[in-house]
Design an enzyme around this catalytic site. Structure first.
Site, PDB file in Angstrom:
ATOM      1  N   ASP A 204       0.844  -1.136   0.107  1.00  0.00           N
ATOM      2  CA  ASP A 204      -0.113  -0.105  -0.064  1.00  0.00           C
ATOM      3  C   ASP A 204       0.900   1.234   0.178  1.00  0.00           C
ATOM      4  O   ASP A 204       0.306   2.191   0.484  1.00  0.00           O
ATOM      5  CB  ASP A 204      -0.797   0.004   1.195  1.00  0.00           C
ATOM      6  N   ASP A 282       7.237  -4.647  14.283  1.00  0.00           N
ATOM      7  CA  ASP A 282       7.706  -3.263  14.217  1.00  0.00           C
ATOM      8  C   ASP A 282       7.950  -2.580  15.541  1.00  0.00           C
ATOM      9  O   ASP A 282       9.064  -1.942  15.780  1.00  0.00           O
ATOM     10  CB  ASP A 282       6.941  -2.240  13.212  1.00  0.00           C
TER      11      ASP A 282
END
Length: 438
Positions: A204, A282
């Site tokens: 994306d 992350d």
């Protein structure tokens, strides 16, 4: 040495193609022997022989075409060892490092937007191979990726099973699968395909025109400066109005792992892979045990833009921040710039001098537009709550991960407010982050 090697390869390829051409011409032009003529006159046996000769000629013609393509590929690879000098003439130099782009994909057919921009701006297929790793087994997305043919390498994550998690984490199943996919995909890039570095983007993300130039220029610094562990294309506070449009070439060090289009070296993966987390990879990267006081490089103006509101995070931060991130549109020739200022020894001294020599101001002066002069200006915070209140009211990201603010370097967050540079900073004498500030 390399020039001789290149010439030898081209010469050998040419001779091989020429030999095939001679063989084909000989088969087409030579007279038939008496036995072959009798067999030809004899009917069926002659027809079989003639068919065999035609088939052989067609096979050699196909081989000739294949060798022509190989020769063209060899000529294309000459750019990897021949580089122009200052006068524009060709000079022999070491091969440039190959930096693959790993696209992490799942079930979004809009991966086409990501791939279209990567291919539009990619200066070299040899230096920047695009590898798309797809999880989820989504047929429509696989069809979109497959439509690019040999322009990309399409990998498919083989394990699509659900992951056993404790009951309270069932709603986070997607995060577990993402972490598993990252681990598998990075192992493919570094171990199966034997690359030494990689730039990771998700399906994306749209990239800027100088995306490849940006990472190419920073690869040597990442390789040589052990105080760095990544290069990111992303500025968490990079919304229009919060960045300087005249400073597209401005780069920073940051203690916060930004992600969203980032480069790492194989050496880092060798360190991280054995302890790779089951989920939330992350935020795991942002923990002190992984970061180990290392920094990333990030730009003033982002080189990636996210267009994916839907996902496992359910659009967290998207409507308020991410959809307004400014994507760089100006090509900056980073590989021709002196980026030595980003090395830790130089950068730390210069950055702290710039921050703490700036005029000290109060929040009300910033908020009400009462600042006098061009700046920069410094605004102090001394507690977690103090930072969060100031950041929220000034419109920058307020969350902290293991005590580190987004874009922060040594506790300092840099942004524009009403056209003036603001440093949201701890008081002088800052020494370390407090992991309880989260």
């Amino acid at each position: 040495m390399l020039r001789k090697r290149g010439s030898a390869i081209l010469c050998g390829a040419f001779l091989f193609v020429a030999w095939n051409a001679v063989v084909v011409l000989y088969l087409w032009g030579r007279p038939l022997s008496g036995r072959e003529e009798r067999e030809m006159d004899g009917g069926r046996g002659g027809a079989d022989l003639a068919g065999d000769v035609i088939h052989m000629a067609e096979a050699f013609e196909a081989e000739l075409e294949m060798q022509r393509k190989i020769l063209l590929q060899i000529q294309g690879h000459r750019s990897l060892w021949e580089q122009p000098n200052e006068n524009g003439a060709s000079r022999v130099g070491p091969p440039q490092v190959v930096i693959p782009i790993l696209v992490i994909a799942c079930n979004r057919v809009t991966v086409k937007r990501c791939l279209d921009k990567l291919l539009e701006y990619r200066p070299s297929a040899e230096l920047y191979p695009i590898i798309v790793s797809q999880d989820c087994g989504h047929a429509e997305t696989a069809q979109v990726i497959g439509s690019y043919g040999s322009q990309v390498t399409h990998l498919k994550q083989p394990d699509l099973s659900d992951i056993a998690v404790r009951p309270e984490h069932k709603k986070f199943q997607g995060y577990y699968k993402i972490s598993r996919h990252y681990r598998w995909a990075l192992n493919q890039v570094f171990n199966s395909l034997s690359h030494s570095s990689v730039v990771i983007v998700e399906d994306d993300l749209e990239v800027a025109p100088d995306f490849f130039e940006y990472f190419r220029s920073l690869h040597p610094i990442l390789k040589s400066d052990l105080s760095l562990w990544c290069v990111s294309a992303w500025n968490d506070n990079g919304r229009d109005g919060y960045v300087d449009p005249g400073k597209a070439d401005l780069l920073y060090r940051t203690d916060f792992f930004p992600g969203l289009g980032w480069m790492m070296l194989k050496e880092l993966w060798v360190e991280l892979e054995p302890k790779w987390p089951g989920a939330f990879w992350d935020d795991w990267m942002r923990q002190p045990d992984q970061r180990r006081d290392r920094a990333c490089i990030r730009p003033e103006i982002s080189r990636t833009l996210t267009f994916g509101r839907k996902g496992v995070s359910l659009g967290q931060f998207y409507d308020k921040y991410l959809r307004y991130i400014k994507l760089n549109s100006e090509f900056v020739p980073f590989t021709k710039l002196d980026l030595a200022y980003l090395k830790e020894d130089k950068y730390k001294e210069l950055f702290e001098k710039q921050v703490y020599s700036a005029s000290l101001v109060k929040y009300e002066e910033v908020q009400q537009g009462q600042l006098k002069g061009a700046g920069p200006f410094c605004l102090h915070y001394s507690s977690k709550d103090g930072f969060k209140v100031l950041a929220k009211n000034l419109g920058v990201m307020e969350d902290l991960k293991s005590g580190v603010p987004r874009t922060g370097y040594r506790g300092v967050v840099s942004f524009l407010s009403r056209g003036r540079r603001i440093f949201l900073a701890p008081p002088p004498g800052w020494s370390k982050y407090d992991p309880t500030w989260s």
